[in-house]
Design a protein around this motif. Structure first.
Motif, PDB file in Angstrom:
ATOM      1  N   ASP A   3      12.489 -21.598  63.828  1.00  0.00           N
ATOM      2  CA  ASP A   3      13.304 -22.508  64.121  1.00  0.00           C
ATOM      3  C   ASP A   3      13.138 -23.780  64.333  1.00  0.00           C
TER       4      ASP A   3
ATOM      5  N   CYS B 210      15.175 -27.916  64.360  1.00  0.00           N
ATOM      6  CA  CYS B 210      16.230 -28.733  64.793  1.00  0.00           C
ATOM      7  C   CYS B 210      16.472 -29.422  63.564  1.00  0.00           C
TER       8      CYS B 210
ATOM      9  N   ASP C 132      18.359 -32.349  62.510  1.00  0.00           N
ATOM     10  CA  ASP C 132      17.270 -33.585  61.501  1.00  0.00           C
ATOM     11  C   ASP C 132      16.085 -32.776  60.726  1.00  0.00           C
ATOM     12  N   GLU C 133      15.855 -31.650  61.197  1.00  0.00           N
ATOM     13  CA  GLU C 133      13.954 -31.312  60.853  1.00  0.00           C
ATOM     14  C   GLU C 133      14.651 -31.344  59.460  1.00  0.00           C
TER      15      GLU C 133
ATOM     16  N   ASN D  19      18.475 -22.505  65.099  1.00  0.00           N
ATOM     17  CA  ASN D  19      18.309 -24.168  65.563  1.00  0.00           C
ATOM     18  C   ASN D  19      17.882 -24.130  66.766  1.00  0.00           C
ATOM     19  N   ALA D  20      16.318 -25.019  66.600  1.00  0.00           N
ATOM     20  CA  ALA D  20      15.367 -24.555  67.828  1.00  0.00           C
ATOM     21  C   ALA D  20      16.527 -25.335  68.863  1.00  0.00           C
ATOM     22  N   CYS D  21      16.795 -26.595  68.498  1.00  0.00           N
ATOM     23  CA  CYS D  21      17.690 -27.532  69.254  1.00  0.00           C
ATOM     24  C   CYS D  21      18.843 -27.498  69.594  1.00  0.00           C
TER      25      CYS D  21
ATOM     26  N   TRP E 286      22.508 -27.428  71.589  1.00  0.00           N
ATOM     27  CA  TRP E 286      22.728 -28.608  72.925  1.00  0.00           C
ATOM     28  C   TRP E 286      23.940 -28.206  72.351  1.00  0.00           C
TER      29      TRP E 286
ATOM     30  N   THR F  51      22.069 -28.265  77.558  1.00  0.00           N
ATOM     31  CA  THR F  51      20.899 -27.730  76.537  1.00  0.00           C
ATOM     32  C   THR F  51      20.117 -26.696  77.188  1.00  0.00           C
TER      33      THR F  51
ATOM     34  N   ASN G 202      14.362 -30.025  78.337  1.00  0.00           N
ATOM     35  CA  ASN G 202      13.957 -30.627  77.918  1.00  0.00           C
ATOM     36  C   ASN G 202      12.479 -31.202  78.538  1.00  0.00           C
TER      37      ASN G 202
ATOM     38  N   PHE H 215      13.608 -32.467  73.159  1.00  0.00           N
ATOM     39  CA  PHE H 215      13.383 -30.361  73.127  1.00  0.00           C
ATOM     40  C   PHE H 215      12.344 -29.889  73.975  1.00  0.00           C
TER      41      PHE H 215
END
Length: 297
Positions: free
Chosen positions: A162, A164, A166-167, A219-221, A223, A244, A247, A294
């Motif tokens: 996974d 995020c 933006d990664e 998707n690791a994040c 939300w 979420t 965190n 996260f």
């Protein structure tokens, strides 16, 4: 007796008469005036060989024989499949021309085999094979071929993972110098992926020896932030807050349209009830800022 193309046949004249002139016709355009000619047929087939004799006073006689000429032996064999891969069965199959009656194979693991087809299994490397064919009346013929056996590539993109939103993650198909085809239509050894979630596969081709691997990138994040709420006390959508999965760090801040801070919390379970200093804020558009790390980093 049996005859073969390209091997000279001796013809013996047994004619009688005075001062005979000889005319030989060999059925394929060849001819001669020799008394006892030697002639090689260039191809196989049935040929009418005519001898016409003429004496000094013009008397003629003709004798005809039919010769069955076997085609010359031309050794050849096929190699299959098209992609020669380590550990796979490779078939060598006779494809010779002529009428061979004996076969002999020479090569790694098959020397002495006398069948018309042999099968071998090899590790990667270069191998040479020879086929010798023969029959009782033609000259034997030989053909030699070499083959390159390639390894199957070892392809592993890693475990499912996974990232995020933006990664990015770099995927490496390894096996330098081979042919690559990714599900993203890229053709390089490595690619960079930033779209999640998605399933990515790669095909790696080493001279037709193909292996594939697939990786699922999630998707690791996860939300979710609503885009509106109704703080009217009816128990439905009365509180505005992000949703979420956990965190390590969390700061959630809300400003009104004049930039005034109306709500701030470091507790992901807390949300804004639409009031500021005990008073209800007016209906309208508000700006929020969320800063978070996260649970998985």
């Amino acid at each position: 007796g049996p005859y073969c193309a390209e091997i000279p046949v001796t013809f013996t004249n047994n004619s009688t008469g005075q001062s005979i002139i000889y005319q030989w016709f060999f059925g394929n355009g060849g001819q001669t005036n020799l008394e006892n000619p030697v002639f090689a047929f260039g191809s196989g087939g049935l040929f009418n060989v005519d001898l016409i004799v003429t004496d000094t006073i013009g008397c003629k006689d003709t004798s005809t024989v039919v010769l069955d000429i076997a085609p010359a032996l031309i050794a050849d064999f096929s190699i299959s499949p098209t992609a020669l891969c380590a550990g796979d069965t490779i078939t060598l199959k006779d494809g010779s021309l002529g009428i061979p009656t004996s076969y002999e194979w020479i090569g790694n693991g098959i020397t002495g085999d006398t069948t018309t087809q042999v099968q071998v299994v090899y590790p990667s490397g270069t191998y040479e094979f020879t086929l010798i064919i023969d029959n009782p009346y033609c000259n034997p013929d030989t053909v030699t071929k070499s083959i390159d056996v390639s390894d199957y590539p070892i392809v592993y993109l890693g475990p499912d993972t996974d990232i995020c939103i933006d990664e990015t993650i770099t995927l490496n198909a390894a096996n330098p110098g081979m042919y690559y085809l990714w599900s993203t239509d890229e053709l390089t050894q490595t690619i960079t992926v930033n779209k999640v979630p998605q399933i990515v596969w790669v095909l790696v081709d080493n001279n037709g020896c193909v292996r594939t691997d697939t990786i699922e990138i999630g998707n690791a994040c996860p939300w979710f932030i609503p885009n509106a709420f109704t703080p009217n006390g009816d128990g439905l959508n009365d509180i505005f807050k992000p949703i979420t999965d956990g965190n390590q760090e969390f700061t959630f801040t809300i400003f009104n349209r004049w930039g005034q801070l109306v709500f701030q919390t470091s507790n992901p379970n807390d949300g804004w009830d639409g009031t500021y200093e005990g008073h209800e804020e007016e209906m309208g558009v508000y700006v929020y800022e969320l800063r978070t790390v996260f649970t998985n980093g």
